[in-house]
Design an enzyme around this catalytic site. Sequence first.
Site, PDB file in Angstrom:
ATOM      1  N   ARG A 225       0.899  -1.054  -0.032  1.00 43.25           N
ATOM      2  CA  ARG A 225      -0.155   0.136   0.014  1.00 43.25           C
ATOM      3  C   ARG A 225       0.771   1.126  -0.051  1.00 43.25           C
ATOM      4  O   ARG A 225       0.454   2.247  -0.594  1.00 43.25           O
ATOM      5  CB  ARG A 225      -0.785   0.194   1.153  1.00 43.25           C
ATOM      6  CG  ARG A 225      -2.071  -0.994   1.083  1.00 43.25           C
ATOM      7  CD  ARG A 225      -3.271  -0.951   2.141  1.00 43.25           C
ATOM      8  NE  ARG A 225      -4.192  -1.441   1.695  1.00 43.25           N
ATOM      9  CZ  ARG A 225      -5.197  -2.053   2.657  1.00 43.25           C
ATOM     10  NH1 ARG A 225      -5.117  -1.836   3.843  1.00 43.25           N
ATOM     11  NH2 ARG A 225      -6.500  -2.379   2.201  1.00 43.25           N
TER      12      ARG A 225
ATOM     13  N   LYS B 153     -15.109 -14.455   6.902  1.00 42.95           N
ATOM     14  CA  LYS B 153     -16.435 -14.264   7.200  1.00 42.95           C
ATOM     15  C   LYS B 153     -17.579 -14.153   6.032  1.00 42.95           C
ATOM     16  O   LYS B 153     -17.146 -13.191   5.249  1.00 42.95           O
ATOM     17  CB  LYS B 153     -16.650 -12.944   7.988  1.00 42.95           C
ATOM     18  CG  LYS B 153     -16.317 -13.256   9.428  1.00 42.95           C
ATOM     19  CD  LYS B 153     -16.423 -11.643  10.249  1.00 42.95           C
ATOM     20  CE  LYS B 153     -17.729 -11.630  11.021  1.00 42.95           C
ATOM     21  NZ  LYS B 153     -17.928 -10.208  11.739  1.00 42.95           N
TER      22      LYS B 153
ATOM     23  N   GLY C 226      -7.305  -6.943   1.348  1.00 43.26           N
ATOM     24  CA  GLY C 226      -5.915  -6.574   1.866  1.00 43.26           C
ATOM     25  C   GLY C 226      -5.245  -7.879   2.250  1.00 43.26           C
ATOM     26  O   GLY C 226      -3.968  -7.984   1.934  1.00 43.26           O
TER      27      GLY C 226
ATOM     28  N   GLY D 188     -12.550  -3.940   1.169  1.00 40.27           N
ATOM     29  CA  GLY D 188     -14.033  -3.547   1.545  1.00 40.27           C
ATOM     30  C   GLY D 188     -14.443  -2.789   0.340  1.00 40.27           C
ATOM     31  O   GLY D 188     -15.536  -2.865  -0.363  1.00 40.27           O
TER      32      GLY D 188
HETATM   33  P1  ADP Z   1      -9.335  -9.923   2.667  1.00 36.71           P
HETATM   34  O1  ADP Z   1      -8.671  -8.941   3.430  1.00 36.71           O
HETATM   35  O2  ADP Z   1      -8.610 -10.347   1.414  1.00 36.71           O
HETATM   36  O3  ADP Z   1     -10.649  -9.385   1.944  1.00 36.71           O
HETATM   37  P2  ADP Z   1     -10.709 -11.304   4.687  1.00 36.71           P
HETATM   38  O4  ADP Z   1     -10.180 -10.061   5.497  1.00 36.71           O
HETATM   39  O5  ADP Z   1     -12.116 -11.603   4.275  1.00 36.71           O
HETATM   40  O6  ADP Z   1      -9.899 -11.268   3.207  1.00 36.71           O
HETATM   41  O7  ADP Z   1     -10.133 -12.840   5.355  1.00 36.71           O
HETATM   42  C1  ADP Z   1      -8.897 -12.979   5.537  1.00 36.71           C
HETATM   43  C2  ADP Z   1      -8.535 -13.931   6.582  1.00 36.71           C
HETATM   44  O8  ADP Z   1      -9.294 -15.191   6.521  1.00 36.71           O
HETATM   45  C3  ADP Z   1      -7.137 -14.548   6.884  1.00 36.71           C
HETATM   46  O9  ADP Z   1      -6.739 -13.763   7.718  1.00 36.71           O
HETATM   47  C4  ADP Z   1      -7.202 -15.863   6.722  1.00 36.71           C
HETATM   48  O10 ADP Z   1      -6.249 -16.641   7.800  1.00 36.71           O
HETATM   49  C5  ADP Z   1      -8.585 -15.981   7.095  1.00 36.71           C
HETATM   50  N1  ADP Z   1      -9.028 -17.617   6.669  1.00 36.71           N
HETATM   51  C6  ADP Z   1      -9.040 -18.061   5.272  1.00 36.71           C
HETATM   52  N2  ADP Z   1      -9.616 -19.241   5.538  1.00 36.71           N
HETATM   53  C7  ADP Z   1      -9.596 -19.746   6.618  1.00 36.71           C
HETATM   54  C8  ADP Z   1     -10.510 -20.751   7.490  1.00 36.71           C
HETATM   55  N3  ADP Z   1     -10.561 -21.745   6.553  1.00 36.71           N
HETATM   56  N4  ADP Z   1     -10.597 -20.688   8.682  1.00 36.71           N
HETATM   57  C9  ADP Z   1     -10.174 -19.607   9.200  1.00 36.71           C
HETATM   58  N5  ADP Z   1      -9.650 -18.568   8.851  1.00 36.71           N
HETATM   59  C10 ADP Z   1      -9.627 -18.372   7.391  1.00 36.71           C
HETATM   60 MG    MG Z   2      -9.150  -8.507   5.555  1.00 34.09          MG
END
Ligand code: ADP
Ligand code: MG
Length: 401
Positions: free
Chosen positions: A34, A199, A358, A382
């Site tokens: 970033r 989530k 992120g 987001g």
């Molecule tokens: P992004 O920032 O790319 O949008 P998110 O914030 O939604 O992604 O999610 C990222 C997190 O999801 C990571 O820290 C990763 O460890 C977690 N994650 C991925 N798969 C699993 C899983 N099966 N169980 C728990 N956490 C998970």
């Molecule tokens: Mg994230």
Amino acid sequence: MKTIDDLDVAGQRVFVRADLNVPLSGGRITDDGRIRAVAPTITKLLERGAKVIVASHLGRPKGEPDPQYSLAPVAVRLGEILGKPVAFATDTVGDSAKATVAALADGEVTLLENLRFNAGETSKDDAERGAFADQLAALADRYVGDGFGAVHRKHASVYDLPARLPHAAGLLIEKEVGVLKKLSEDVARPYVVVLGGAKVSDKLAVIDNLLGKADKILVGGGMAYTFLKALGHEVGISLLQEDQIPVVLEYLERAKANNVEFVLPVDVAVSANFPDTKTHAPVPDYEVVDADKIPATKEGLDIGPKTRELFAEKLADARTVFWNGPLGVFEHPTFAEGCKAVAQALTDSDAFTVVGGGDSAAAVRILGFDETKFGHISTGGGASLEYLEGKTLPGLAALEG
Ligand code: ADP
Ligand code: MG
């Protein structure tokens, strides 16, 4: 939307709202993507003789100074990337900020301390936010919005401040919005979307919208277990949002009706304990099981080898790919295989590939993939999701005016 070329900046104090919310581990920056992403805007403004005031948030401090969220390490890294000293102000609108800004010569740059050390930044109260925006406005003559990762936030520095100063969009926002337009308007097909992350509730609105746009949706990561549970499978102690089951069932129905291919994991990597992402200690009870045979005592932490192959197959003929959310807990090497497989499929592909989020963007770099092999790696999770949901983003709307 005006661009920085439309703004007279020579000799002016130019406030650049950046998103320097980088991952830190023990005060060390683990991914500087970033910071690098906003550097071209700053450099261009400096070359044109501006006095540049950079500001950002970092993490979620509670509206007051909190040393663990200080931007001080970011000032050092920003200086290295720009190749010039960055004066660091130890507050945002206080004596340090005022003195640092007053001392700037044309072509010099300062970084203010974390905007969220002030309660006014994120306040829901328009007057409180406005009052903070007034204080920020007093520091500058021009505003450049370039914190793409924060444009979905109705925050003082994102939404209220541009209304108070002549403003324009920076180079990063211009680029990010261009890519998102391409994904929403004349997308080349097949359009394949890969979703993961923790989530399911974070991603429901975007799935809703993509069910009318994408040709295939591949789901992994923590969110997959709510789908598997909805299909009647045991998910053990995996991440689960039980209250979302009716929603995901409706999505699966709608996918069928709309001829959108919805692909869930067929096998997963499990363990009884969440892995230690700091020490990377080995996971002795690691095993791969079919997605409908997750032991009741275990947690799904990555997609398995059959799923990796299946996803790669589904990606092979894509002409456009959007990937948001890690497919597993990539922060531990044992559970990074899903992310690696999808990143590899994207780098091998001739499609226009976009990585948003992120953590997903950080995963690509931390796992050692060549960023230039992707069409675009977004700095905003987001923000890109909300754009693709079709929402109006406050920080972009503010730059339109
Ligand atoms: P992004 O920032 O790319 O949008 P998110 O914030 O939604 O992604 O999610 C990222 C997190 O999801 C990571 O820290 C990763 O460890 C977690 N994650 C991925 N798969 C699993 C899983 N099966 N169980 C728990 N956490 C998970
Ligand atoms: Mg994230």
